[in-house]
Design a protein around this motif. Sequence first.
Motif, PDB file in Angstrom:
ATOM      1  N   GLU A  38      -8.096  43.541 -13.374  1.00 51.25           N
ATOM      2  CA  GLU A  38      -6.843  44.230 -13.036  1.00 51.25           C
ATOM      3  C   GLU A  38      -7.087  45.298 -11.970  1.00 51.25           C
ATOM      4  N   LEU A  39      -8.178  46.052 -12.126  1.00 49.50           N
ATOM      5  CA  LEU A  39      -8.482  47.118 -11.173  1.00 49.50           C
ATOM      6  C   LEU A  39      -8.863  46.567  -9.801  1.00 49.50           C
ATOM      7  N   TYR A  40      -9.732  45.570  -9.776  1.00 50.40           N
ATOM      8  CA  TYR A  40     -10.314  45.133  -8.511  1.00 50.40           C
ATOM      9  C   TYR A  40      -9.598  43.962  -7.838  1.00 50.40           C
ATOM     10  N   SER A  41      -8.670  43.286  -8.497  1.00 51.40           N
ATOM     11  CA  SER A  41      -8.017  42.144  -7.851  1.00 51.40           C
ATOM     12  C   SER A  41      -7.253  42.587  -6.606  1.00 51.40           C
ATOM     13  N   GLY A  42      -6.581  43.738  -6.674  1.00 56.74           N
ATOM     14  CA  GLY A  42      -5.873  44.247  -5.506  1.00 56.74           C
ATOM     15  C   GLY A  42      -6.827  44.637  -4.389  1.00 56.74           C
ATOM     16  N   VAL A  43      -7.980  45.172  -4.771  1.00 54.24           N
ATOM     17  CA  VAL A  43      -8.987  45.559  -3.778  1.00 54.24           C
ATOM     18  C   VAL A  43      -9.511  44.307  -3.074  1.00 54.24           C
ATOM     19  N   LEU A  44      -9.807  43.278  -3.853  1.00 58.92           N
ATOM     20  CA  LEU A  44     -10.284  42.024  -3.266  1.00 58.92           C
ATOM     21  C   LEU A  44      -9.240  41.425  -2.333  1.00 58.92           C
ATOM     22  N   ASN A  45      -7.983  41.440  -2.736  1.00 60.59           N
ATOM     23  CA  ASN A  45      -6.909  40.918  -1.890  1.00 60.59           C
ATOM     24  C   ASN A  45      -6.810  41.707  -0.593  1.00 60.59           C
ATOM     25  N   TRP A  46      -6.923  43.036  -0.703  1.00 58.59           N
ATOM     26  CA  TRP A  46      -6.842  43.875   0.488  1.00 58.59           C
ATOM     27  C   TRP A  46      -7.989  43.557   1.444  1.00 58.59           C
ATOM     28  N   VAL A  47      -9.219  43.503   0.910  1.00 62.81           N
ATOM     29  CA  VAL A  47     -10.396  43.218   1.741  1.00 62.81           C
ATOM     30  C   VAL A  47     -10.252  41.851   2.410  1.00 62.81           C
ATOM     31  N   ASP A  48      -9.847  40.851   1.631  1.00 65.52           N
ATOM     32  CA  ASP A  48      -9.688  39.500   2.167  1.00 65.52           C
ATOM     33  C   ASP A  48      -8.660  39.490   3.298  1.00 65.52           C
ATOM     34  N   SER A  49      -7.527  40.127   3.075  1.00 63.92           N
ATOM     35  CA  SER A  49      -6.479  40.183   4.104  1.00 63.92           C
ATOM     36  C   SER A  49      -6.953  40.947   5.339  1.00 63.92           C
ATOM     37  N   TYR A  50      -7.637  42.071   5.100  1.00 68.48           N
ATOM     38  CA  TYR A  50      -8.097  42.869   6.235  1.00 68.48           C
ATOM     39  C   TYR A  50      -9.111  42.095   7.074  1.00 68.48           C
ATOM     40  N   LEU A  51     -10.034  41.431   6.413  1.00 65.45           N
ATOM     41  CA  LEU A  51     -11.054  40.692   7.155  1.00 65.45           C
ATOM     42  C   LEU A  51     -10.434  39.549   7.958  1.00 65.45           C
ATOM     43  N   ARG A  52      -9.314  39.034   7.509  1.00 61.99           N
ATOM     44  CA  ARG A  52      -8.604  37.984   8.242  1.00 61.99           C
ATOM     45  C   ARG A  52      -7.757  38.548   9.378  1.00 61.99           C
ATOM     46  N   ASP A  53      -7.025  39.633   9.094  1.00 57.88           N
ATOM     47  CA  ASP A  53      -5.968  40.085  10.004  1.00 57.88           C
ATOM     48  C   ASP A  53      -6.164  41.470  10.597  1.00 57.88           C
ATOM     49  N   GLY A  54      -7.116  42.231  10.097  1.00 59.78           N
ATOM     50  CA  GLY A  54      -7.305  43.601  10.590  1.00 59.78           C
ATOM     51  C   GLY A  54      -7.812  43.607  12.018  1.00 59.78           C
ATOM     52  N   GLU A  55      -7.429  44.635  12.745  1.00 64.99           N
ATOM     53  CA  GLU A  55      -7.783  44.733  14.162  1.00 64.99           C
ATOM     54  C   GLU A  55      -9.176  45.337  14.383  1.00 64.99           C
ATOM     55  N   ARG A  56      -9.614  46.187  13.473  1.00 63.52           N
ATOM     56  CA  ARG A  56     -10.849  46.937  13.681  1.00 63.52           C
ATOM     57  C   ARG A  56     -11.932  46.431  12.733  1.00 63.52           C
ATOM     58  N   PRO A  57     -13.173  46.855  12.966  1.00 64.21           N
ATOM     59  CA  PRO A  57     -14.229  46.534  12.000  1.00 64.21           C
ATOM     60  C   PRO A  57     -13.887  47.142  10.632  1.00 64.21           C
ATOM     61  N   LEU A  58     -14.325  46.505   9.577  1.00 65.01           N
ATOM     62  CA  LEU A  58     -14.113  47.042   8.231  1.00 65.01           C
ATOM     63  C   LEU A  58     -15.319  47.885   7.845  1.00 65.01           C
ATOM     64  N   GLU A  59     -15.049  49.132   7.436  1.00 65.63           N
ATOM     65  CA  GLU A  59     -16.102  50.010   6.945  1.00 65.63           C
ATOM     66  C   GLU A  59     -15.806  50.346   5.494  1.00 65.63           C
ATOM     67  N   VAL A  60     -16.735  49.975   4.625  1.00 66.50           N
ATOM     68  CA  VAL A  60     -16.601  50.278   3.201  1.00 66.50           C
ATOM     69  C   VAL A  60     -17.514  51.447   2.887  1.00 66.50           C
ATOM     70  N   CYS A  61     -16.923  52.541   2.417  1.00 70.01           N
ATOM     71  CA  CYS A  61     -17.663  53.762   2.090  1.00 70.01           C
ATOM     72  C   CYS A  61     -17.687  53.915   0.571  1.00 70.01           C
ATOM     73  N   LEU A  62     -18.868  53.907   0.009  1.00 73.23           N
ATOM     74  CA  LEU A  62     -19.006  53.966  -1.446  1.00 73.23           C
ATOM     75  C   LEU A  62     -19.747  55.225  -1.870  1.00 73.23           C
ATOM     76  N   GLU A  63     -19.225  55.844  -2.905  1.00 73.93           N
ATOM     77  CA  GLU A  63     -19.926  56.936  -3.587  1.00 73.93           C
ATOM     78  C   GLU A  63     -19.780  56.659  -5.081  1.00 73.93           C
ATOM     79  N   LEU A  64     -20.275  55.493  -5.470  1.00 67.03           N
ATOM     80  CA  LEU A  64     -20.162  55.076  -6.871  1.00 67.03           C
ATOM     81  C   LEU A  64     -21.351  55.618  -7.648  1.00 67.03           C
ATOM     82  N   VAL A  65     -21.076  56.108  -8.842  1.00 75.98           N
ATOM     83  CA  VAL A  65     -22.098  56.766  -9.649  1.00 75.98           C
ATOM     84  C   VAL A  65     -22.663  55.821 -10.703  1.00 75.98           C
ATOM     85  N   TYR A  66     -21.766  55.067 -11.335  1.00 78.89           N
ATOM     86  CA  TYR A  66     -22.170  54.125 -12.379  1.00 78.89           C
ATOM     87  C   TYR A  66     -21.251  52.908 -12.310  1.00 78.89           C
ATOM     88  N   LEU A  67     -21.814  51.712 -12.464  1.00 79.39           N
ATOM     89  CA  LEU A  67     -21.033  50.482 -12.517  1.00 79.39           C
ATOM     90  C   LEU A  67     -21.455  49.683 -13.736  1.00 79.39           C
TER      91      LEU A  67
END
Length: 130
Positions: A38-67
């Motif tokens: 539920e949390l990540y499905s929207g994120v995956l959809n956004w990334v997939d759409s951006y990589l297809r249609d986005g104009e600029r390079p995709l930069e993913v910035c992570l500051e994750l502490v625990y997964l």
Amino acid sequence: MINDIAIDGTQSTPDIRSDWDAGTLTMRGDSYPENTFELYSGVLNWVDSYLRDGERPLEVCLELVYLNTSSVKAMMDIFDLMEEAHLEGKACSVDWRYDVRNERIAELAEEFKEDCSFPFAITPVEDSNP
């Protein structure tokens, strides 16, 4: 273009923000949600759409502490989309910042990096809190 993501972090979920115009996705905090899909499905959809249609390079910035395990799987899915796009010529990168005292997350980031041919920085940061 799909809507940008603005999810406030909780004790068990990261703060997640996307900016289509800037080509950025940022995630900060812990990730052990009750329903990872539920949390990540929207994120995956956004990334997939951006990589297809986005104009600029995709930069993913992570500051994750625990997964937790299911969050690791979700991150793998995101990185797989990025790897596929990278191999097709789309510019994308990850900058994973971590507290120098958190060796476990640094090791996890290194494991992810090994499977990615796109730029993947792992940046130690000094925590200014005593």
